[in-house]
Design a protein around this motif. Structure first.
Motif, mmCIF file in Angstrom:
data_model
loop_
_atom_site.group_PDB
_atom_site.id
_atom_site.type_symbol
_atom_site.label_atom_id
_atom_site.label_comp_id
_atom_site.label_asym_id
_atom_site.label_seq_id
_atom_site.Cartn_x
_atom_site.Cartn_y
_atom_site.Cartn_z
ATOM 1 N N HIS A 85 0.834 -1.213 0.000
ATOM 2 C CA HIS A 85 0.000 0.000 0.000
ATOM 3 C C HIS A 85 0.871 1.267 0.000
ATOM 4 N N ILE A 88 1.990 2.087 -3.511
ATOM 5 C CA ILE A 88 0.931 2.736 -4.313
ATOM 6 C C ILE A 88 0.905 4.217 -3.969
ATOM 7 N N ILE A 89 0.864 4.498 -2.661
ATOM 8 C CA ILE A 89 0.733 5.877 -2.193
ATOM 9 C C ILE A 89 1.939 6.718 -2.626
ATOM 10 N N ASP A 90 3.141 6.168 -2.477
ATOM 11 C CA ASP A 90 4.357 6.908 -2.858
ATOM 12 C C ASP A 90 4.618 6.883 -4.357
ATOM 13 N N GLU A 91 3.806 6.142 -5.099
ATOM 14 C CA GLU A 91 3.988 5.998 -6.555
ATOM 15 C C GLU A 91 5.402 5.534 -6.892
ATOM 16 N N LYS A 122 -4.317 1.997 -13.684
ATOM 17 C CA LYS A 122 -5.390 1.994 -12.673
ATOM 18 C C LYS A 122 -5.681 0.568 -12.203
ATOM 19 N N ILE A 129 -4.183 -2.588 -4.189
ATOM 20 C CA ILE A 129 -4.963 -2.298 -2.971
ATOM 21 C C ILE A 129 -5.525 -3.618 -2.430
ATOM 22 N N VAL A 179 2.294 10.828 4.819
ATOM 23 C CA VAL A 179 1.549 11.316 3.650
ATOM 24 C C VAL A 179 1.090 12.749 3.880
ATOM 25 N N HIS B 85 -12.723 0.754 0.321
ATOM 26 C CA HIS B 85 -11.782 0.439 -0.768
ATOM 27 C C HIS B 85 -12.513 0.275 -2.105
ATOM 28 N N LYS B 122 -5.777 13.016 -4.706
ATOM 29 C CA LYS B 122 -4.830 11.922 -4.405
ATOM 30 C C LYS B 122 -4.722 11.712 -2.895
ATOM 31 N N ASP B 126 -5.426 8.260 -0.981
ATOM 32 C CA ASP B 126 -4.380 7.659 -0.137
ATOM 33 C C ASP B 126 -4.887 7.433 1.288
ATOM 34 N N PHE B 127 -5.533 8.466 1.840
ATOM 35 C CA PHE B 127 -6.027 8.338 3.206
ATOM 36 C C PHE B 127 -7.186 7.342 3.290
ATOM 37 N N ILE B 129 -7.411 4.645 1.473
ATOM 38 C CA ILE B 129 -6.754 3.325 1.505
ATOM 39 C C ILE B 129 -6.386 3.005 2.952
ATOM 40 N N ASP B 133 -7.669 0.133 5.652
ATOM 41 C CA ASP B 133 -6.676 -0.755 6.281
ATOM 42 C C ASP B 133 -6.873 -0.817 7.789
#
Lengths: 359, 359
Positions: A85, A88-91, A122, A129, A179, B85, B122, B126-127, B129, B133
């Motif tokens: 995860h 994904i968030i940090d790309e 996507k 995810i 984040v 999600h 974004k 992200d949040f 996701i 979790d």
């Protein structure tokens, strides 16, 4: 790395890889590309520091490391899902020198479905995810298997509860702070918030690993009793030292060995301890230049070199190295409270390695 | 809705809202906007069908529903995280008439950090996701609390294990199939794959809810024994009927009551049972027109009306309604194997309501 430590870490790594590879959790997943994604990080693995900590902590307090095997595999899988995860968030595109989960799934989608790049990207993110969601459940299922190794149900319940309550909240809060920081004005971010973020994101799972191993040895989940508290303090401080070292290597490391691009923290505008320390120490002109070098689309070698010189000259590099050493010493002090045996020897060697590592 | 059923569902809803609102899990989360996102879906809630199923199934087999309270709250929170999600993946803006989690977090980001729209969107994803979790872990933590209500640790372990192993894999595999179908050529998707997807995505958590309630009543996790198997069959078939009804209402429902835009399945090119049935029945010209009406950027009323007429005229609407009724009857047959009491009466009323509901 000390050859004894290296050999022991390799033994743990093989054992964990085998235990994870033999577990049937991923076999019930469809479609198959999702099952592959669920297996990938846990099986490929990294240094396996978390399971090693757990097994050696169990041994350190006189337990049989084998009884903690499923718990050790569980913390590795737990670590994996947070990475999936996180990536994904940090790309991020690379993890341990290979494609990250969402990139690998996008590559699969391109081959399998022949859709356009955006649609495949996507799909990669969406499936990653879901892969992480499954891995979180897998880690709980693996920890629950500890009962098969003779860990009493009451203790298993307490360990699962600690993983769900304490670790999840602290770790994901740490990730969330990471984040959120770049969304805020830099001057509003306090160094103690950054330390709380690091403690959550890195230390708390290490702390759980050490205490979980110790708890299985003692058949007690009283984490405040002296040996479990010492194991916790050892792992917590080791985790902070590890993360400070990681921040250091993110700029000063060797990209061929580090496995991710140098300067990515600067690219993302992350207020790392190194960055905040430099901003505290630099002249106005220096600050201005550092801000210019923040958030660039690319970090070629000449920019890395300039950032390195800047961090070195203002003293931020030295401060970071000294703080890393200080946390390492606190970890060593906690370790000295435990019985001295083969396993505490390994925990001590691990600490030396983490302080000295260059990659 | 039957006024007795309505009143009982309201009672369950209040109890679950209170139980979730009083639980301290979200209090340890930072930043605060993430804690709010973790609370939002579980506290706001929907029809609370899953916890009702769990509590009434416990009562149906002679257990005290109060002993199953934390388990009932756990399945509701479990449902919530999959929705959070799911909403990111489906890029849905509305859920139960309110902003979805990622949209609400993006709105918060806009206010709090004043960044551009793309950055805030974004951040919202992200949040969201991370919120999901945390909710997954929260649902495990809540189920573990069942021990406080006198459920024996061995049984709690088996229930947590079933949630982590069976429910997670089947449910997320169902979600993944739902994401994968639009990537494939329509003619390669078999109706039985769609039914497997529906069983995973909708039925398996309902089935777990019913069997978990029954297991607490019997103090046994042998899901294959007659009363637990009957509860499972009841809930599984109810779930499929529910989902077929949902597909129906996605085109034929009242948008003001349904809570999400009509035609969204057509927009996303989802091969729903209704869609596949129509493709099977339509003439070549009809198929061509249906494909033209698939994946449009918007679905104004005249397109909805045209799709409705098309589904009606080719007989796909009628087939869908008859299949819904058939699964409902199977659920009723399973229910008839259980002792007849106040709680099985409620389970029966729930089924009648689901068959007859228009929203």
């Amino acid at each position: 790395m000390d050859t004894g430590l290296k050999k022991e870490l390799e033994t743990v790594s093989k054992l964990i890889t085998q235990t994870i590879a033999e577990d049937t959790f991923p076999s019930g997943i469809s479609p198959e590309c999702l099952a592959s994604a669920v297996r990938a990080y846990p099986i490929h693995g990294g240094k396996r520091i978390r399971p090693a900590l757990l097994l050696w902590s169990c041994g350190a307090l006189g337990g049989f490391p084998d009884s903690a095997l499923y718990a050790a595999a569980a913390v590795e899988i737990y670590h994996s899902w947070t990475l999936v995860h996180d990536d994904i968030i940090d790309e991020d595109d690379l993890r341990r020198g290979l494609n990250t989960s969402h990139v690998e799934l996008a590559v699969h989608a391109k081959k399998a479905y022949r859709k356009d790049r955006g649609t495949c990207a996507k799909f990669g993110r969406d499936f990653a995810i879901l892969a992480g969601d499954m891995q979180q459940a897998w880690s709980f299922a693996m920890l629950l298997r500890s009962a098969e190794k003779g860990v009493p149900p009451e203790l298993v319940l307490k360990l699962v509860s600690a993983l769900a309550l304490t670790v999840n909240r602290r770790l994901i809060s740490g990730e969330a702070m990471d984040v959120e920081f770049p969304m805020r004005k830099l001057e509003t971010i306090r160094p103690e918030e950054v330390m709380k973020m690091i403690a959550g994101k890195t230390s708390c799972l290490l702390q759980f690993a050490a205490q979980c191993g110790g708890a299985i040895a003692l058949n007690s989940a009283d984490f405040s009793c002296e040996p479990l508290a010492a194991l916790g303090a050892y792992a917590e401080n080791l985790g902070i030292a590890f993360q400070l070292r990681d921040d250091y290597l993110g700029l000063f490391g060797d990209v061929r060995k580090f496995g991710k691009p140098l300067g990515s923290d600067f690219q993302e505008g992350k207020p790392t301890p190194l960055y905040l320390e430099a901003m505290h120490r630099l002249s106005d002109a220096g600050k201005k230049r550092l801000l210019e070098l923040t958030g660039l689309p690319e970090y070629p070698q000449e920019i890395i070199d300039e950032l390195r010189a800047m961090m070195r000259d203002c003293g931020a590099e030295d401060t970071l190295l000294r703080r890393t050493e200080s946390f390492t010493e606190r970890a060593a002090d906690a370790l000295s409270l435990l019985p001295q045996n083969r396993y505490t020897g390994l925990l001590s060697a691990l600490l030396d390695y983490l302080l000295a590592r260059t990659v």
